[in-house]
Design an enzyme around this catalytic site. Structure first.
Site, PDB file in Angstrom:
ATOM      1  CD  GLU A 226      -2.803  -1.294  -0.012  1.00 21.40           C
ATOM      2  OE1 GLU A 226      -2.893  -0.326  -0.789  1.00 21.40           O
ATOM      3  OE2 GLU A 226      -3.384  -2.374  -0.212  1.00 21.40           O
ATOM      4  CG  HIS A 235      -2.539  -3.456  -8.277  1.00 20.65           C
ATOM      5  ND1 HIS A 235      -3.873  -3.127  -8.208  1.00 20.65           N
ATOM      6  CD2 HIS A 235      -2.127  -3.588  -6.989  1.00 20.65           C
ATOM      7  CE1 HIS A 235      -4.252  -3.071  -6.941  1.00 20.65           C
ATOM      8  NE2 HIS A 235      -3.205  -3.342  -6.179  1.00 20.65           N
TER       9      HIS A 235
END
Length: 315
Positions: A226, A235
């Site tokens: 995160e 991602h």
């Protein structure tokens, strides 16, 4: 390895037209697959604030230019951290020792001193990075609440909604430890969002070395993942089938990987590259992720230079 060629049109479309890939997992499978809500939260913010896409496009253009020109920070970046603990039960009121363990994990993972960094396959050893960013715990704020879960609409970041407002968000990384619910382990706000909600949220069960009860997410890598988002990393599969994470030295992935895939794990995308499943920005178990790439390092460093989205932290 893929090359990134971003035209002005692509930049304008990148953040205004997000892929609809869902990242939540059912509550009853929360321990079976990693659930990160950063992309979903971004999509909601883009719908609520049309100007956010423009700001993120500008940040992306600046980032690409900084990476191409070598205009990156020169020296160590030290990130002050404030941890906001919101708890209803004693288990949610995580200890100072558990909080410090998470800071230690971030320091190991971002400085390549994690014990499993040496497990990096030879194929990727040339791009495995020491990011060179350190984290220092400044304050722990605690608040007893009546909420059983907080969701992903930033209520935990707002005192008026029972949470805690962020502390000095332009110069401090705020982290919230609370029960999120919905099978979500954590989520982050990308650079460009409102300072009133800036920071990283981690479910208290997965914050730091939280013990075998949170296996396979008990090694603190949820926060590493995160914080990567908070530093502008996408991602690794680009939130689309064979999508782009805007980094040149990470292979093109089909989609998210879960568990601990056997190496080598081949993509079916163009060129059938071996996927970098051990990258922190995939969805593998904590024990299966242990590296950033040099391209990701450059992307993170770009936001801290003068004029960058997080220049307040830079040198």
């Amino acid at each position: 390895m893929k090359k990134i060629l971003l035209s002005a049109v692509a930049l304008l479309m990148l953040f205004s037209c997000q892929n609809d890939t869902t990242e939540t997992t059912p509550e009853n499978s929360a321990l079976a697959q990693r659930g990160c809500a950063s992309q979903e939260v971004l999509e909601a913010q883009l719908k609520a604030d049309p100007t956010l896409a423009l700001r993120m496009n500008e940040i992306e253009a600046f980032t690409q230019k900084a990476m191409l020109t070598g205009r990156l920070v020169n020296g160590k970046i030290e990130i002050p951290v404030v941890v906001n603990v919101l708890y209803k039960t004693a288990a949610e009121n995580i200890s100072d020792a558990q909080i410090q363990s998470q800071i230690d994990i971030l320091n190991d993972d971002f400085n390549a001193t994690n014990s499993d960094f040496n497990s990096t396959p030879a194929l990727f050893s040339g791009v495995a990075a020491n990011v060179g960013i350190t984290f220092v715990l400044e304050t722990v704020n605690r608040k007893s609440t009546t909420k059983t879960s907080w969701g992903t609409r930033d209520a935990m970041k707002k005192t008026k909604q029972g949470g805690l407002n962020p502390t000095s968000p332009t110069t401090t990384l705020n982290m919230w430890a609370c029960t999120i619910g919905g099978g979500i382990l954590g989520y982050a706000q990308f650079p460009g969002g409102s300072t009133a909600t800036d920071g990283v949220v981690i479910d208290s069960k997965y914050f730091g070395l939280s013990g075998s009860g949170a296996y396979p997410y008990n090694l603190g890598r949820t926060a590493t993942h995160e914080v990567g988002h908070w530093m502008n990393l996408r991602h690794i599969w680009g939130d689309a089938t064979c999508g782009s994470d805007l980094v040149s030295d990470t292979p093109t992935h089909n989609t998210a990987n879960y568990g601990v895939p056997a190496y080598p794990h081949y993509s079916t995308c163009t060129g059938t590259p071996v996927e970098m499943t051990m990258n922190y920005m995939d969805y593998t178990d904590d024990r299966g992720m242990y590296m950033f790439s040099n391209g990701q390092k450059s992307r993170m460093a770009a936001i801290f230079v003068s004029g960058g989205a997080r220049a307040g932290f830079g040198i």
